[in-house]
Design an enzyme around this catalytic site. Structure first.
Site, PDB file in Angstrom:
ATOM      1  N   ARG A  32     -12.921  26.101  23.732  1.00 59.29           N
ATOM      2  CA  ARG A  32     -11.498  25.883  23.473  1.00 59.29           C
ATOM      3  C   ARG A  32     -11.024  26.851  22.400  1.00 59.29           C
ATOM      4  O   ARG A  32     -11.741  27.119  21.445  1.00 59.29           O
ATOM      5  CB  ARG A  32     -11.276  24.436  23.011  1.00 59.29           C
ATOM      6  CG  ARG A  32     -10.549  23.611  24.028  1.00 59.29           C
ATOM      7  CD  ARG A  32     -10.519  22.182  23.637  1.00 59.29           C
ATOM      8  NE  ARG A  32      -9.760  21.958  22.404  1.00 59.29           N
ATOM      9  CZ  ARG A  32      -9.491  20.750  21.928  1.00 59.29           C
ATOM     10  NH1 ARG A  32      -9.912  19.686  22.572  1.00 59.29           N
ATOM     11  NH2 ARG A  32      -8.801  20.597  20.816  1.00 59.29           N
ATOM     12  N   LYS A  90     -13.516  10.763  19.660  1.00 64.78           N
ATOM     13  CA  LYS A  90     -12.381   9.970  20.159  1.00 64.78           C
ATOM     14  C   LYS A  90     -12.252  10.090  21.680  1.00 64.78           C
ATOM     15  O   LYS A  90     -12.010   9.101  22.352  1.00 64.78           O
ATOM     16  CB  LYS A  90     -11.058  10.425  19.512  1.00 64.78           C
ATOM     17  CG  LYS A  90     -10.996  10.258  18.016  1.00 64.78           C
ATOM     18  CD  LYS A  90      -9.584  10.471  17.501  1.00 64.78           C
ATOM     19  CE  LYS A  90      -8.999  11.847  17.795  1.00 64.78           C
ATOM     20  NZ  LYS A  90      -9.661  12.977  17.140  1.00 64.78           N
ATOM     21  N   ARG A 107     -19.318  23.047  21.674  1.00 63.66           N
ATOM     22  CA  ARG A 107     -18.568  22.393  22.754  1.00 63.66           C
ATOM     23  C   ARG A 107     -18.082  23.411  23.794  1.00 63.66           C
ATOM     24  O   ARG A 107     -17.553  24.460  23.453  1.00 63.66           O
ATOM     25  CB  ARG A 107     -17.382  21.678  22.133  1.00 63.66           C
ATOM     26  CG  ARG A 107     -16.525  20.942  23.108  1.00 63.66           C
ATOM     27  CD  ARG A 107     -15.795  19.828  22.439  1.00 63.66           C
ATOM     28  NE  ARG A 107     -14.539  20.251  21.825  1.00 63.66           N
ATOM     29  CZ  ARG A 107     -13.619  19.390  21.385  1.00 63.66           C
ATOM     30  NH1 ARG A 107     -13.829  18.091  21.473  1.00 63.66           N
ATOM     31  NH2 ARG A 107     -12.513  19.821  20.846  1.00 63.66           N
ATOM     32  N   ARG A 148      -0.784  11.050  14.464  1.00 60.51           N
ATOM     33  CA  ARG A 148      -1.546  11.804  13.477  1.00 60.51           C
ATOM     34  C   ARG A 148      -0.866  11.775  12.110  1.00 60.51           C
ATOM     35  O   ARG A 148      -1.446  12.235  11.140  1.00 60.51           O
ATOM     36  CB  ARG A 148      -1.705  13.258  13.923  1.00 60.51           C
ATOM     37  CG  ARG A 148      -2.975  13.522  14.750  1.00 60.51           C
ATOM     38  CD  ARG A 148      -2.897  14.938  15.204  1.00 60.51           C
ATOM     39  NE  ARG A 148      -4.078  15.629  15.517  1.00 60.51           N
ATOM     40  CZ  ARG A 148      -4.621  15.749  16.732  1.00 60.51           C
ATOM     41  NH1 ARG A 148      -4.151  15.064  17.735  1.00 60.51           N
ATOM     42  NH2 ARG A 148      -5.648  16.535  16.935  1.00 60.51           N
ATOM     43  N   ARG A 170      -8.547  22.324  10.993  1.00 59.82           N
ATOM     44  CA  ARG A 170      -8.171  21.039  11.608  1.00 59.82           C
ATOM     45  C   ARG A 170      -8.720  19.883  10.780  1.00 59.82           C
ATOM     46  O   ARG A 170      -8.058  18.869  10.607  1.00 59.82           O
ATOM     47  CB  ARG A 170      -8.700  20.963  13.049  1.00 59.82           C
ATOM     48  CG  ARG A 170      -7.892  21.833  13.995  1.00 59.82           C
ATOM     49  CD  ARG A 170      -8.684  22.210  15.209  1.00 59.82           C
ATOM     50  NE  ARG A 170      -8.806  21.137  16.170  1.00 59.82           N
ATOM     51  CZ  ARG A 170      -9.719  21.114  17.139  1.00 59.82           C
ATOM     52  NH1 ARG A 170     -10.598  22.081  17.241  1.00 59.82           N
ATOM     53  NH2 ARG A 170      -9.757  20.126  17.989  1.00 59.82           N
TER      54      ARG A 170
HETATM   55  P1  AMP Z   1      -6.724  17.594  20.089  1.00 56.42           P
HETATM   56  O1  AMP Z   1      -7.141  17.901  21.481  1.00 56.42           O
HETATM   57  O2  AMP Z   1      -6.393  16.138  19.886  1.00 56.42           O
HETATM   58  O3  AMP Z   1      -7.710  18.111  19.065  1.00 56.42           O
HETATM   59  O4  AMP Z   1      -5.338  18.373  19.819  1.00 56.42           O
HETATM   60  C1  AMP Z   1      -5.284  19.771  19.903  1.00 56.42           C
HETATM   61  C2  AMP Z   1      -4.057  20.282  19.191  1.00 56.42           C
HETATM   62  O5  AMP Z   1      -2.874  19.742  19.799  1.00 56.42           O
HETATM   63  C3  AMP Z   1      -3.932  19.885  17.729  1.00 56.42           C
HETATM   64  O6  AMP Z   1      -4.677  20.733  16.870  1.00 56.42           O
HETATM   65  C4  AMP Z   1      -2.422  20.016  17.505  1.00 56.42           C
HETATM   66  O7  AMP Z   1      -2.024  21.372  17.400  1.00 56.42           O
HETATM   67  C5  AMP Z   1      -1.868  19.482  18.827  1.00 56.42           C
HETATM   68  N1  AMP Z   1      -1.665  18.016  18.765  1.00 56.42           N
HETATM   69  C6  AMP Z   1      -2.292  17.059  19.508  1.00 56.42           C
HETATM   70  N2  AMP Z   1      -1.858  15.832  19.185  1.00 56.42           N
HETATM   71  C7  AMP Z   1      -0.942  16.000  18.189  1.00 56.42           C
HETATM   72  C8  AMP Z   1      -0.145  15.114  17.410  1.00 56.42           C
HETATM   73  N3  AMP Z   1      -0.209  13.788  17.560  1.00 56.42           N
HETATM   74  N4  AMP Z   1       0.683  15.653  16.480  1.00 56.42           N
HETATM   75  C9  AMP Z   1       0.782  16.974  16.288  1.00 56.42           C
HETATM   76  N5  AMP Z   1       0.036  17.869  16.973  1.00 56.42           N
HETATM   77  C10 AMP Z   1      -0.810  17.396  17.927  1.00 56.42           C
END
Ligand code: AMP
Length: 223
Positions: free
Chosen positions: A157, A13, A124, A88, A168
């Site tokens: 990360r 993404k 990564r 999400r 996740r």
């Molecule tokens: P990402 O970088 O998109 O993988 O997001 C990393 C983390 O941020 C996720 O595992 C969640 O803990 C939090 N997060 C990001 N976007 C959302 C969302 N739309 N709703 C809830 N938690 C989020």
């Protein structure tokens, strides 16, 4: 146009969002990046979300909404934007439709297997300063593991550890169904095979978006 990228972490993404931004000029909004920035800056919000993010679980809807609302209000988002990692859940989709009413949408689901996600994310490395992402499998980091752009040491990360990646993915599978149904019902959902190369995936996305943007110009003047 509001472009919504759906897919588990590791589906591409971020990469595709950046390509869309470059090609169409719609800014990419990553809620993960916005929340990580809050954590890094040590804000009140950052303190509230840090532990949840480390565990791979979802941050509460009202907290994520705060960063989304602030960002989509920015002048550079008026012509359109690309959302990476938001919504999400179905509730987040409904909240989004309330804070930015009536904007035409295109939801793109990037489909990918759990095995590919594990392979991609476990290799990564990211730059904590500028956010550039490297991958030992397909976008080799420099040998000294320092970011060529800003010199910072590349890091893994917090939530890219195998057990957290699995968690996740599980949460994605568990929560995505109602969201897909929602966009499918609105007839704005398109599926893309994410197992291919970055260029191939982007080529599919471009043909969908070109069609959508053309159709939209005919149907309404709202970006
Ligand atoms: P990402 O970088 O998109 O993988 O997001 C990393 C983390 O941020 C996720 O595992 C969640 O803990 C939090 N997060 C990001 N976007 C959302 C969302 N739309 N709703 C809830 N938690 C989020």
């Amino acid at each position: 146009m509001r472009i919504i990228l759906l897919g588990p972490a590791g589906s591409g993404k971020g990469t595709q969002g950046e390509l869309i931004e470059r090609h169409y000029g719609f800014p990419r909004i990553s809620t993960g990046d916005l929340l990580r920035l809050e954590v890094m800056k040590g804000t009140e919000l950052g303190k509230m979300v840090a532990d949840i993010m480390k565990s791979g679980r979802l941050v509460a809807d009202d907290l994520v909404l705060r960063v989304v609302r602030d960002r989509v209000d920015d002048p550079d988002c008026q012509a359109g934007y690309v959302l990476d990692g938001y919504p999400r859940t179905l509730n987040q989709a409904l909240l989004l439709e309330k804070i930015d009413v009536g904007r035409p949408e295109t939801a793109l689901e990037i489909m990918i297997s759990e095995e590919t996600v594990m392979e991609r994310l476990s290799g990564r490395l990211v730059c904590p300063e500028c956010g550039t992402v490297y991958n030992v499998h397909n976008n080799q980091p420099p040998a000294d593991r320092r970011c060529p752009a800003c010199g910072a040491e590349l890091t893994v990360r917090n939530d890219d550890r195998p057990e957290v990646i699995k968690e996740r993915f599980r949460i994605y599978r568990e929560t995505i169904g109602p969201l897909l149904e929602h966009y499918s019902r609105k007839q704005v959902l398109f599926r893309v095979d994410g197992q291919r190369t970055v260029e191939e995936v982007f080529s599919s996305i471009r043909s969908i978006l070109d069609d959508r943007i053309r159709g939209d110009r005919g149907a309404s003047s709202r970006p």
